[in-house]
Design a protein around this motif. Structure first.
Motif, PDB file in Angstrom:
ATOM      1  N   LYS A 191      13.165   1.409   3.233  1.00 19.83           N
ATOM      2  CA  LYS A 191      14.231   2.560   3.450  1.00 19.83           C
ATOM      3  C   LYS A 191      15.351   2.247   4.359  1.00 19.83           C
ATOM      4  O   LYS A 191      16.438   2.569   4.178  1.00 19.83           O
ATOM      5  CB  LYS A 191      13.435   3.831   3.839  1.00 19.83           C
ATOM      6  N   ALA A 192      14.864   1.320   5.463  1.00 19.47           N
ATOM      7  CA  ALA A 192      15.879   1.028   6.527  1.00 19.47           C
ATOM      8  C   ALA A 192      16.749  -0.198   5.927  1.00 19.47           C
ATOM      9  O   ALA A 192      17.458  -0.779   7.065  1.00 19.47           O
ATOM     10  CB  ALA A 192      15.115   0.889   7.830  1.00 19.47           C
ATOM     11  N   GLY A 193      16.431  -0.836   4.863  1.00 18.27           N
ATOM     12  CA  GLY A 193      17.155  -1.962   4.293  1.00 18.27           C
ATOM     13  C   GLY A 193      16.656  -3.132   4.484  1.00 18.27           C
ATOM     14  O   GLY A 193      17.056  -4.178   4.027  1.00 18.27           O
ATOM     15  N   GLY A 194      15.060  -3.184   4.905  1.00 18.20           N
ATOM     16  CA  GLY A 194      14.584  -4.366   4.926  1.00 18.20           C
ATOM     17  C   GLY A 194      13.801  -4.659   3.421  1.00 18.20           C
ATOM     18  O   GLY A 194      14.081  -3.677   2.560  1.00 18.20           O
ATOM     19  N   HIS A 195      13.012  -5.589   3.495  1.00 17.26           N
ATOM     20  CA  HIS A 195      12.574  -5.919   2.052  1.00 17.26           C
ATOM     21  C   HIS A 195      11.146  -5.063   1.799  1.00 17.26           C
ATOM     22  O   HIS A 195      10.500  -4.480   2.678  1.00 17.26           O
ATOM     23  CB  HIS A 195      11.993  -7.613   2.153  1.00 17.26           C
ATOM     24  N   ASP A 196      11.137  -4.981   0.484  1.00 14.58           N
ATOM     25  CA  ASP A 196      10.150  -4.109  -0.089  1.00 14.58           C
ATOM     26  C   ASP A 196       9.020  -5.150  -0.401  1.00 14.58           C
ATOM     27  O   ASP A 196       9.058  -6.417  -0.711  1.00 14.58           O
ATOM     28  CB  ASP A 196      10.494  -3.422  -1.066  1.00 14.58           C
ATOM     29  N   VAL A 197       7.920  -4.420  -0.912  1.00 11.57           N
ATOM     30  CA  VAL A 197       6.523  -5.453  -1.543  1.00 11.57           C
ATOM     31  C   VAL A 197       6.417  -4.747  -2.535  1.00 11.57           C
ATOM     32  O   VAL A 197       5.540  -3.471  -2.399  1.00 11.57           O
ATOM     33  CB  VAL A 197       5.545  -5.523  -0.479  1.00 11.57           C
ATOM     34  N   PRO A 198       6.480  -5.129  -3.837  1.00  9.42           N
ATOM     35  CA  PRO A 198       5.774  -4.533  -5.070  1.00  9.42           C
ATOM     36  C   PRO A 198       4.649  -4.033  -4.895  1.00  9.42           C
ATOM     37  O   PRO A 198       3.673  -4.713  -4.238  1.00  9.42           O
ATOM     38  CB  PRO A 198       6.152  -5.392  -6.014  1.00  9.42           C
ATOM     39  N   ASP A 199       3.908  -3.028  -5.332  1.00 10.40           N
ATOM     40  CA  ASP A 199       2.634  -2.527  -5.427  1.00 10.40           C
ATOM     41  C   ASP A 199       1.571  -3.730  -5.915  1.00 10.40           C
ATOM     42  O   ASP A 199       0.496  -3.687  -5.299  1.00 10.40           O
ATOM     43  CB  ASP A 199       2.543  -1.350  -6.400  1.00 10.40           C
ATOM     44  N   GLU A 200       1.974  -4.176  -6.751  1.00 12.79           N
ATOM     45  CA  GLU A 200       1.237  -5.371  -7.460  1.00 12.79           C
ATOM     46  C   GLU A 200       0.835  -6.788  -6.531  1.00 12.79           C
ATOM     47  O   GLU A 200      -0.022  -7.148  -6.469  1.00 12.79           O
ATOM     48  CB  GLU A 200       1.621  -5.846  -8.763  1.00 12.79           C
ATOM     49  N   ALA A 201       1.944  -6.927  -5.736  1.00 15.94           N
ATOM     50  CA  ALA A 201       2.015  -7.973  -4.921  1.00 15.94           C
ATOM     51  C   ALA A 201       1.243  -7.367  -3.508  1.00 15.94           C
ATOM     52  O   ALA A 201       0.194  -8.358  -3.063  1.00 15.94           O
ATOM     53  CB  ALA A 201       3.180  -8.635  -4.469  1.00 15.94           C
ATOM     54  N   PHE A 202       1.373  -6.357  -3.018  1.00 20.20           N
ATOM     55  CA  PHE A 202       0.394  -5.853  -2.057  1.00 20.20           C
ATOM     56  C   PHE A 202      -0.880  -5.696  -2.575  1.00 20.20           C
ATOM     57  O   PHE A 202      -1.814  -5.955  -1.566  1.00 20.20           O
ATOM     58  CB  PHE A 202       1.092  -4.417  -1.642  1.00 20.20           C
ATOM     59  N   ASP A 203      -1.327  -5.253  -3.524  1.00 21.85           N
ATOM     60  CA  ASP A 203      -2.588  -5.337  -3.986  1.00 21.85           C
ATOM     61  C   ASP A 203      -3.303  -6.549  -4.334  1.00 21.85           C
ATOM     62  O   ASP A 203      -4.371  -6.601  -3.660  1.00 21.85           O
ATOM     63  CB  ASP A 203      -2.938  -4.511  -5.436  1.00 21.85           C
ATOM     64  N   ARG A 204      -2.715  -7.516  -4.860  1.00 24.28           N
ATOM     65  CA  ARG A 204      -3.012  -8.984  -4.831  1.00 24.28           C
ATOM     66  C   ARG A 204      -3.338  -9.420  -3.237  1.00 24.28           C
ATOM     67  O   ARG A 204      -4.440 -10.161  -3.232  1.00 24.28           O
ATOM     68  CB  ARG A 204      -2.118  -9.808  -5.473  1.00 24.28           C
ATOM     69  N   PHE A 205      -2.656  -9.183  -2.473  1.00 22.39           N
ATOM     70  CA  PHE A 205      -2.700  -9.773  -1.044  1.00 22.39           C
ATOM     71  C   PHE A 205      -3.724  -9.021  -0.519  1.00 22.39           C
ATOM     72  O   PHE A 205      -4.765  -9.706   0.251  1.00 22.39           O
ATOM     73  CB  PHE A 205      -1.521  -9.432  -0.130  1.00 22.39           C
ATOM     74  N   ILE A 206      -4.102  -7.628  -0.642  1.00 22.58           N
ATOM     75  CA  ILE A 206      -5.318  -7.052   0.160  1.00 22.58           C
ATOM     76  C   ILE A 206      -6.507  -7.384  -0.818  1.00 22.58           C
ATOM     77  O   ILE A 206      -7.556  -7.858  -0.041  1.00 22.58           O
ATOM     78  CB  ILE A 206      -4.974  -5.389  -0.028  1.00 22.58           C
ATOM     79  N   ASN A 207      -6.541  -7.674  -2.019  1.00 22.88           N
ATOM     80  CA  ASN A 207      -7.857  -8.114  -2.812  1.00 22.88           C
ATOM     81  C   ASN A 207      -8.041  -9.681  -2.465  1.00 22.88           C
ATOM     82  O   ASN A 207      -9.311 -10.035  -2.576  1.00 22.88           O
ATOM     83  CB  ASN A 207      -7.693  -7.888  -4.044  1.00 22.88           C
ATOM     84  N   ASP A 208      -7.240 -10.582  -2.208  1.00 17.98           N
ATOM     85  CA  ASP A 208      -7.264 -11.950  -2.213  1.00 17.98           C
ATOM     86  C   ASP A 208      -7.404 -12.515  -0.642  1.00 17.98           C
ATOM     87  O   ASP A 208      -7.753 -13.590  -0.487  1.00 17.98           O
ATOM     88  CB  ASP A 208      -6.137 -12.596  -2.981  1.00 17.98           C
ATOM     89  N   TYR A 209      -7.124 -11.280   0.236  1.00 17.22           N
ATOM     90  CA  TYR A 209      -7.292 -11.950   1.707  1.00 17.22           C
ATOM     91  C   TYR A 209      -8.518 -12.506   2.034  1.00 17.22           C
ATOM     92  O   TYR A 209      -9.672 -11.772   1.761  1.00 17.22           O
ATOM     93  CB  TYR A 209      -6.790 -10.744   2.533  1.00 17.22           C
TER      94      TYR A 209
END
Length: 89
Positions: free
Chosen positions: A35-53
């Motif tokens: 919202k402040a202009g930084g980069h976003d992370v798509p939900d599928e990428a976020f979920d993949r990171f959480i699941n694969d960590y």
């Protein structure tokens, strides 16, 4: 770098700092950053990171800090980890 250190007759100690944070807190931080202009992370990428960590705690000297907690406590944890690492030399 490890190989270079060995060539120099020394070691290269590594301390991994893993910051744990609640999934919902992490998503809120990402949304705020985007919202402040930084980069976003798509939900599928976020979920993949959480699941694969996978933690490095079983392979390296590792300390775990609370990414949503007191910064002073986190710094103390990291310093203690560094001191312990220095004792091994």
């Amino acid at each position: 770098m490890q190989a270079y250190a060995e060539e120099q007759g020394t070691t290269l100690p590594v301390l991994v700092v893993e910051a744990e944070v609640d999934k919902d807190v992490a998503k809120a931080r990402i949304a705020e950053r985007a919202k402040a202009g930084g980069h976003d992370v798509p939900d599928e990428a976020f979920d993949r990171f959480i699941n694969d960590y996978v933690s490095f705690a079983d392979k390296f000297n590792t300390v775990i800090v609370d990414g949503g907690g007191d910064v002073v406590a986190s710094v103390a944890t990291v310093v203690a980890g560094l001191e312990k690492l220095a004792e091994k030399k």
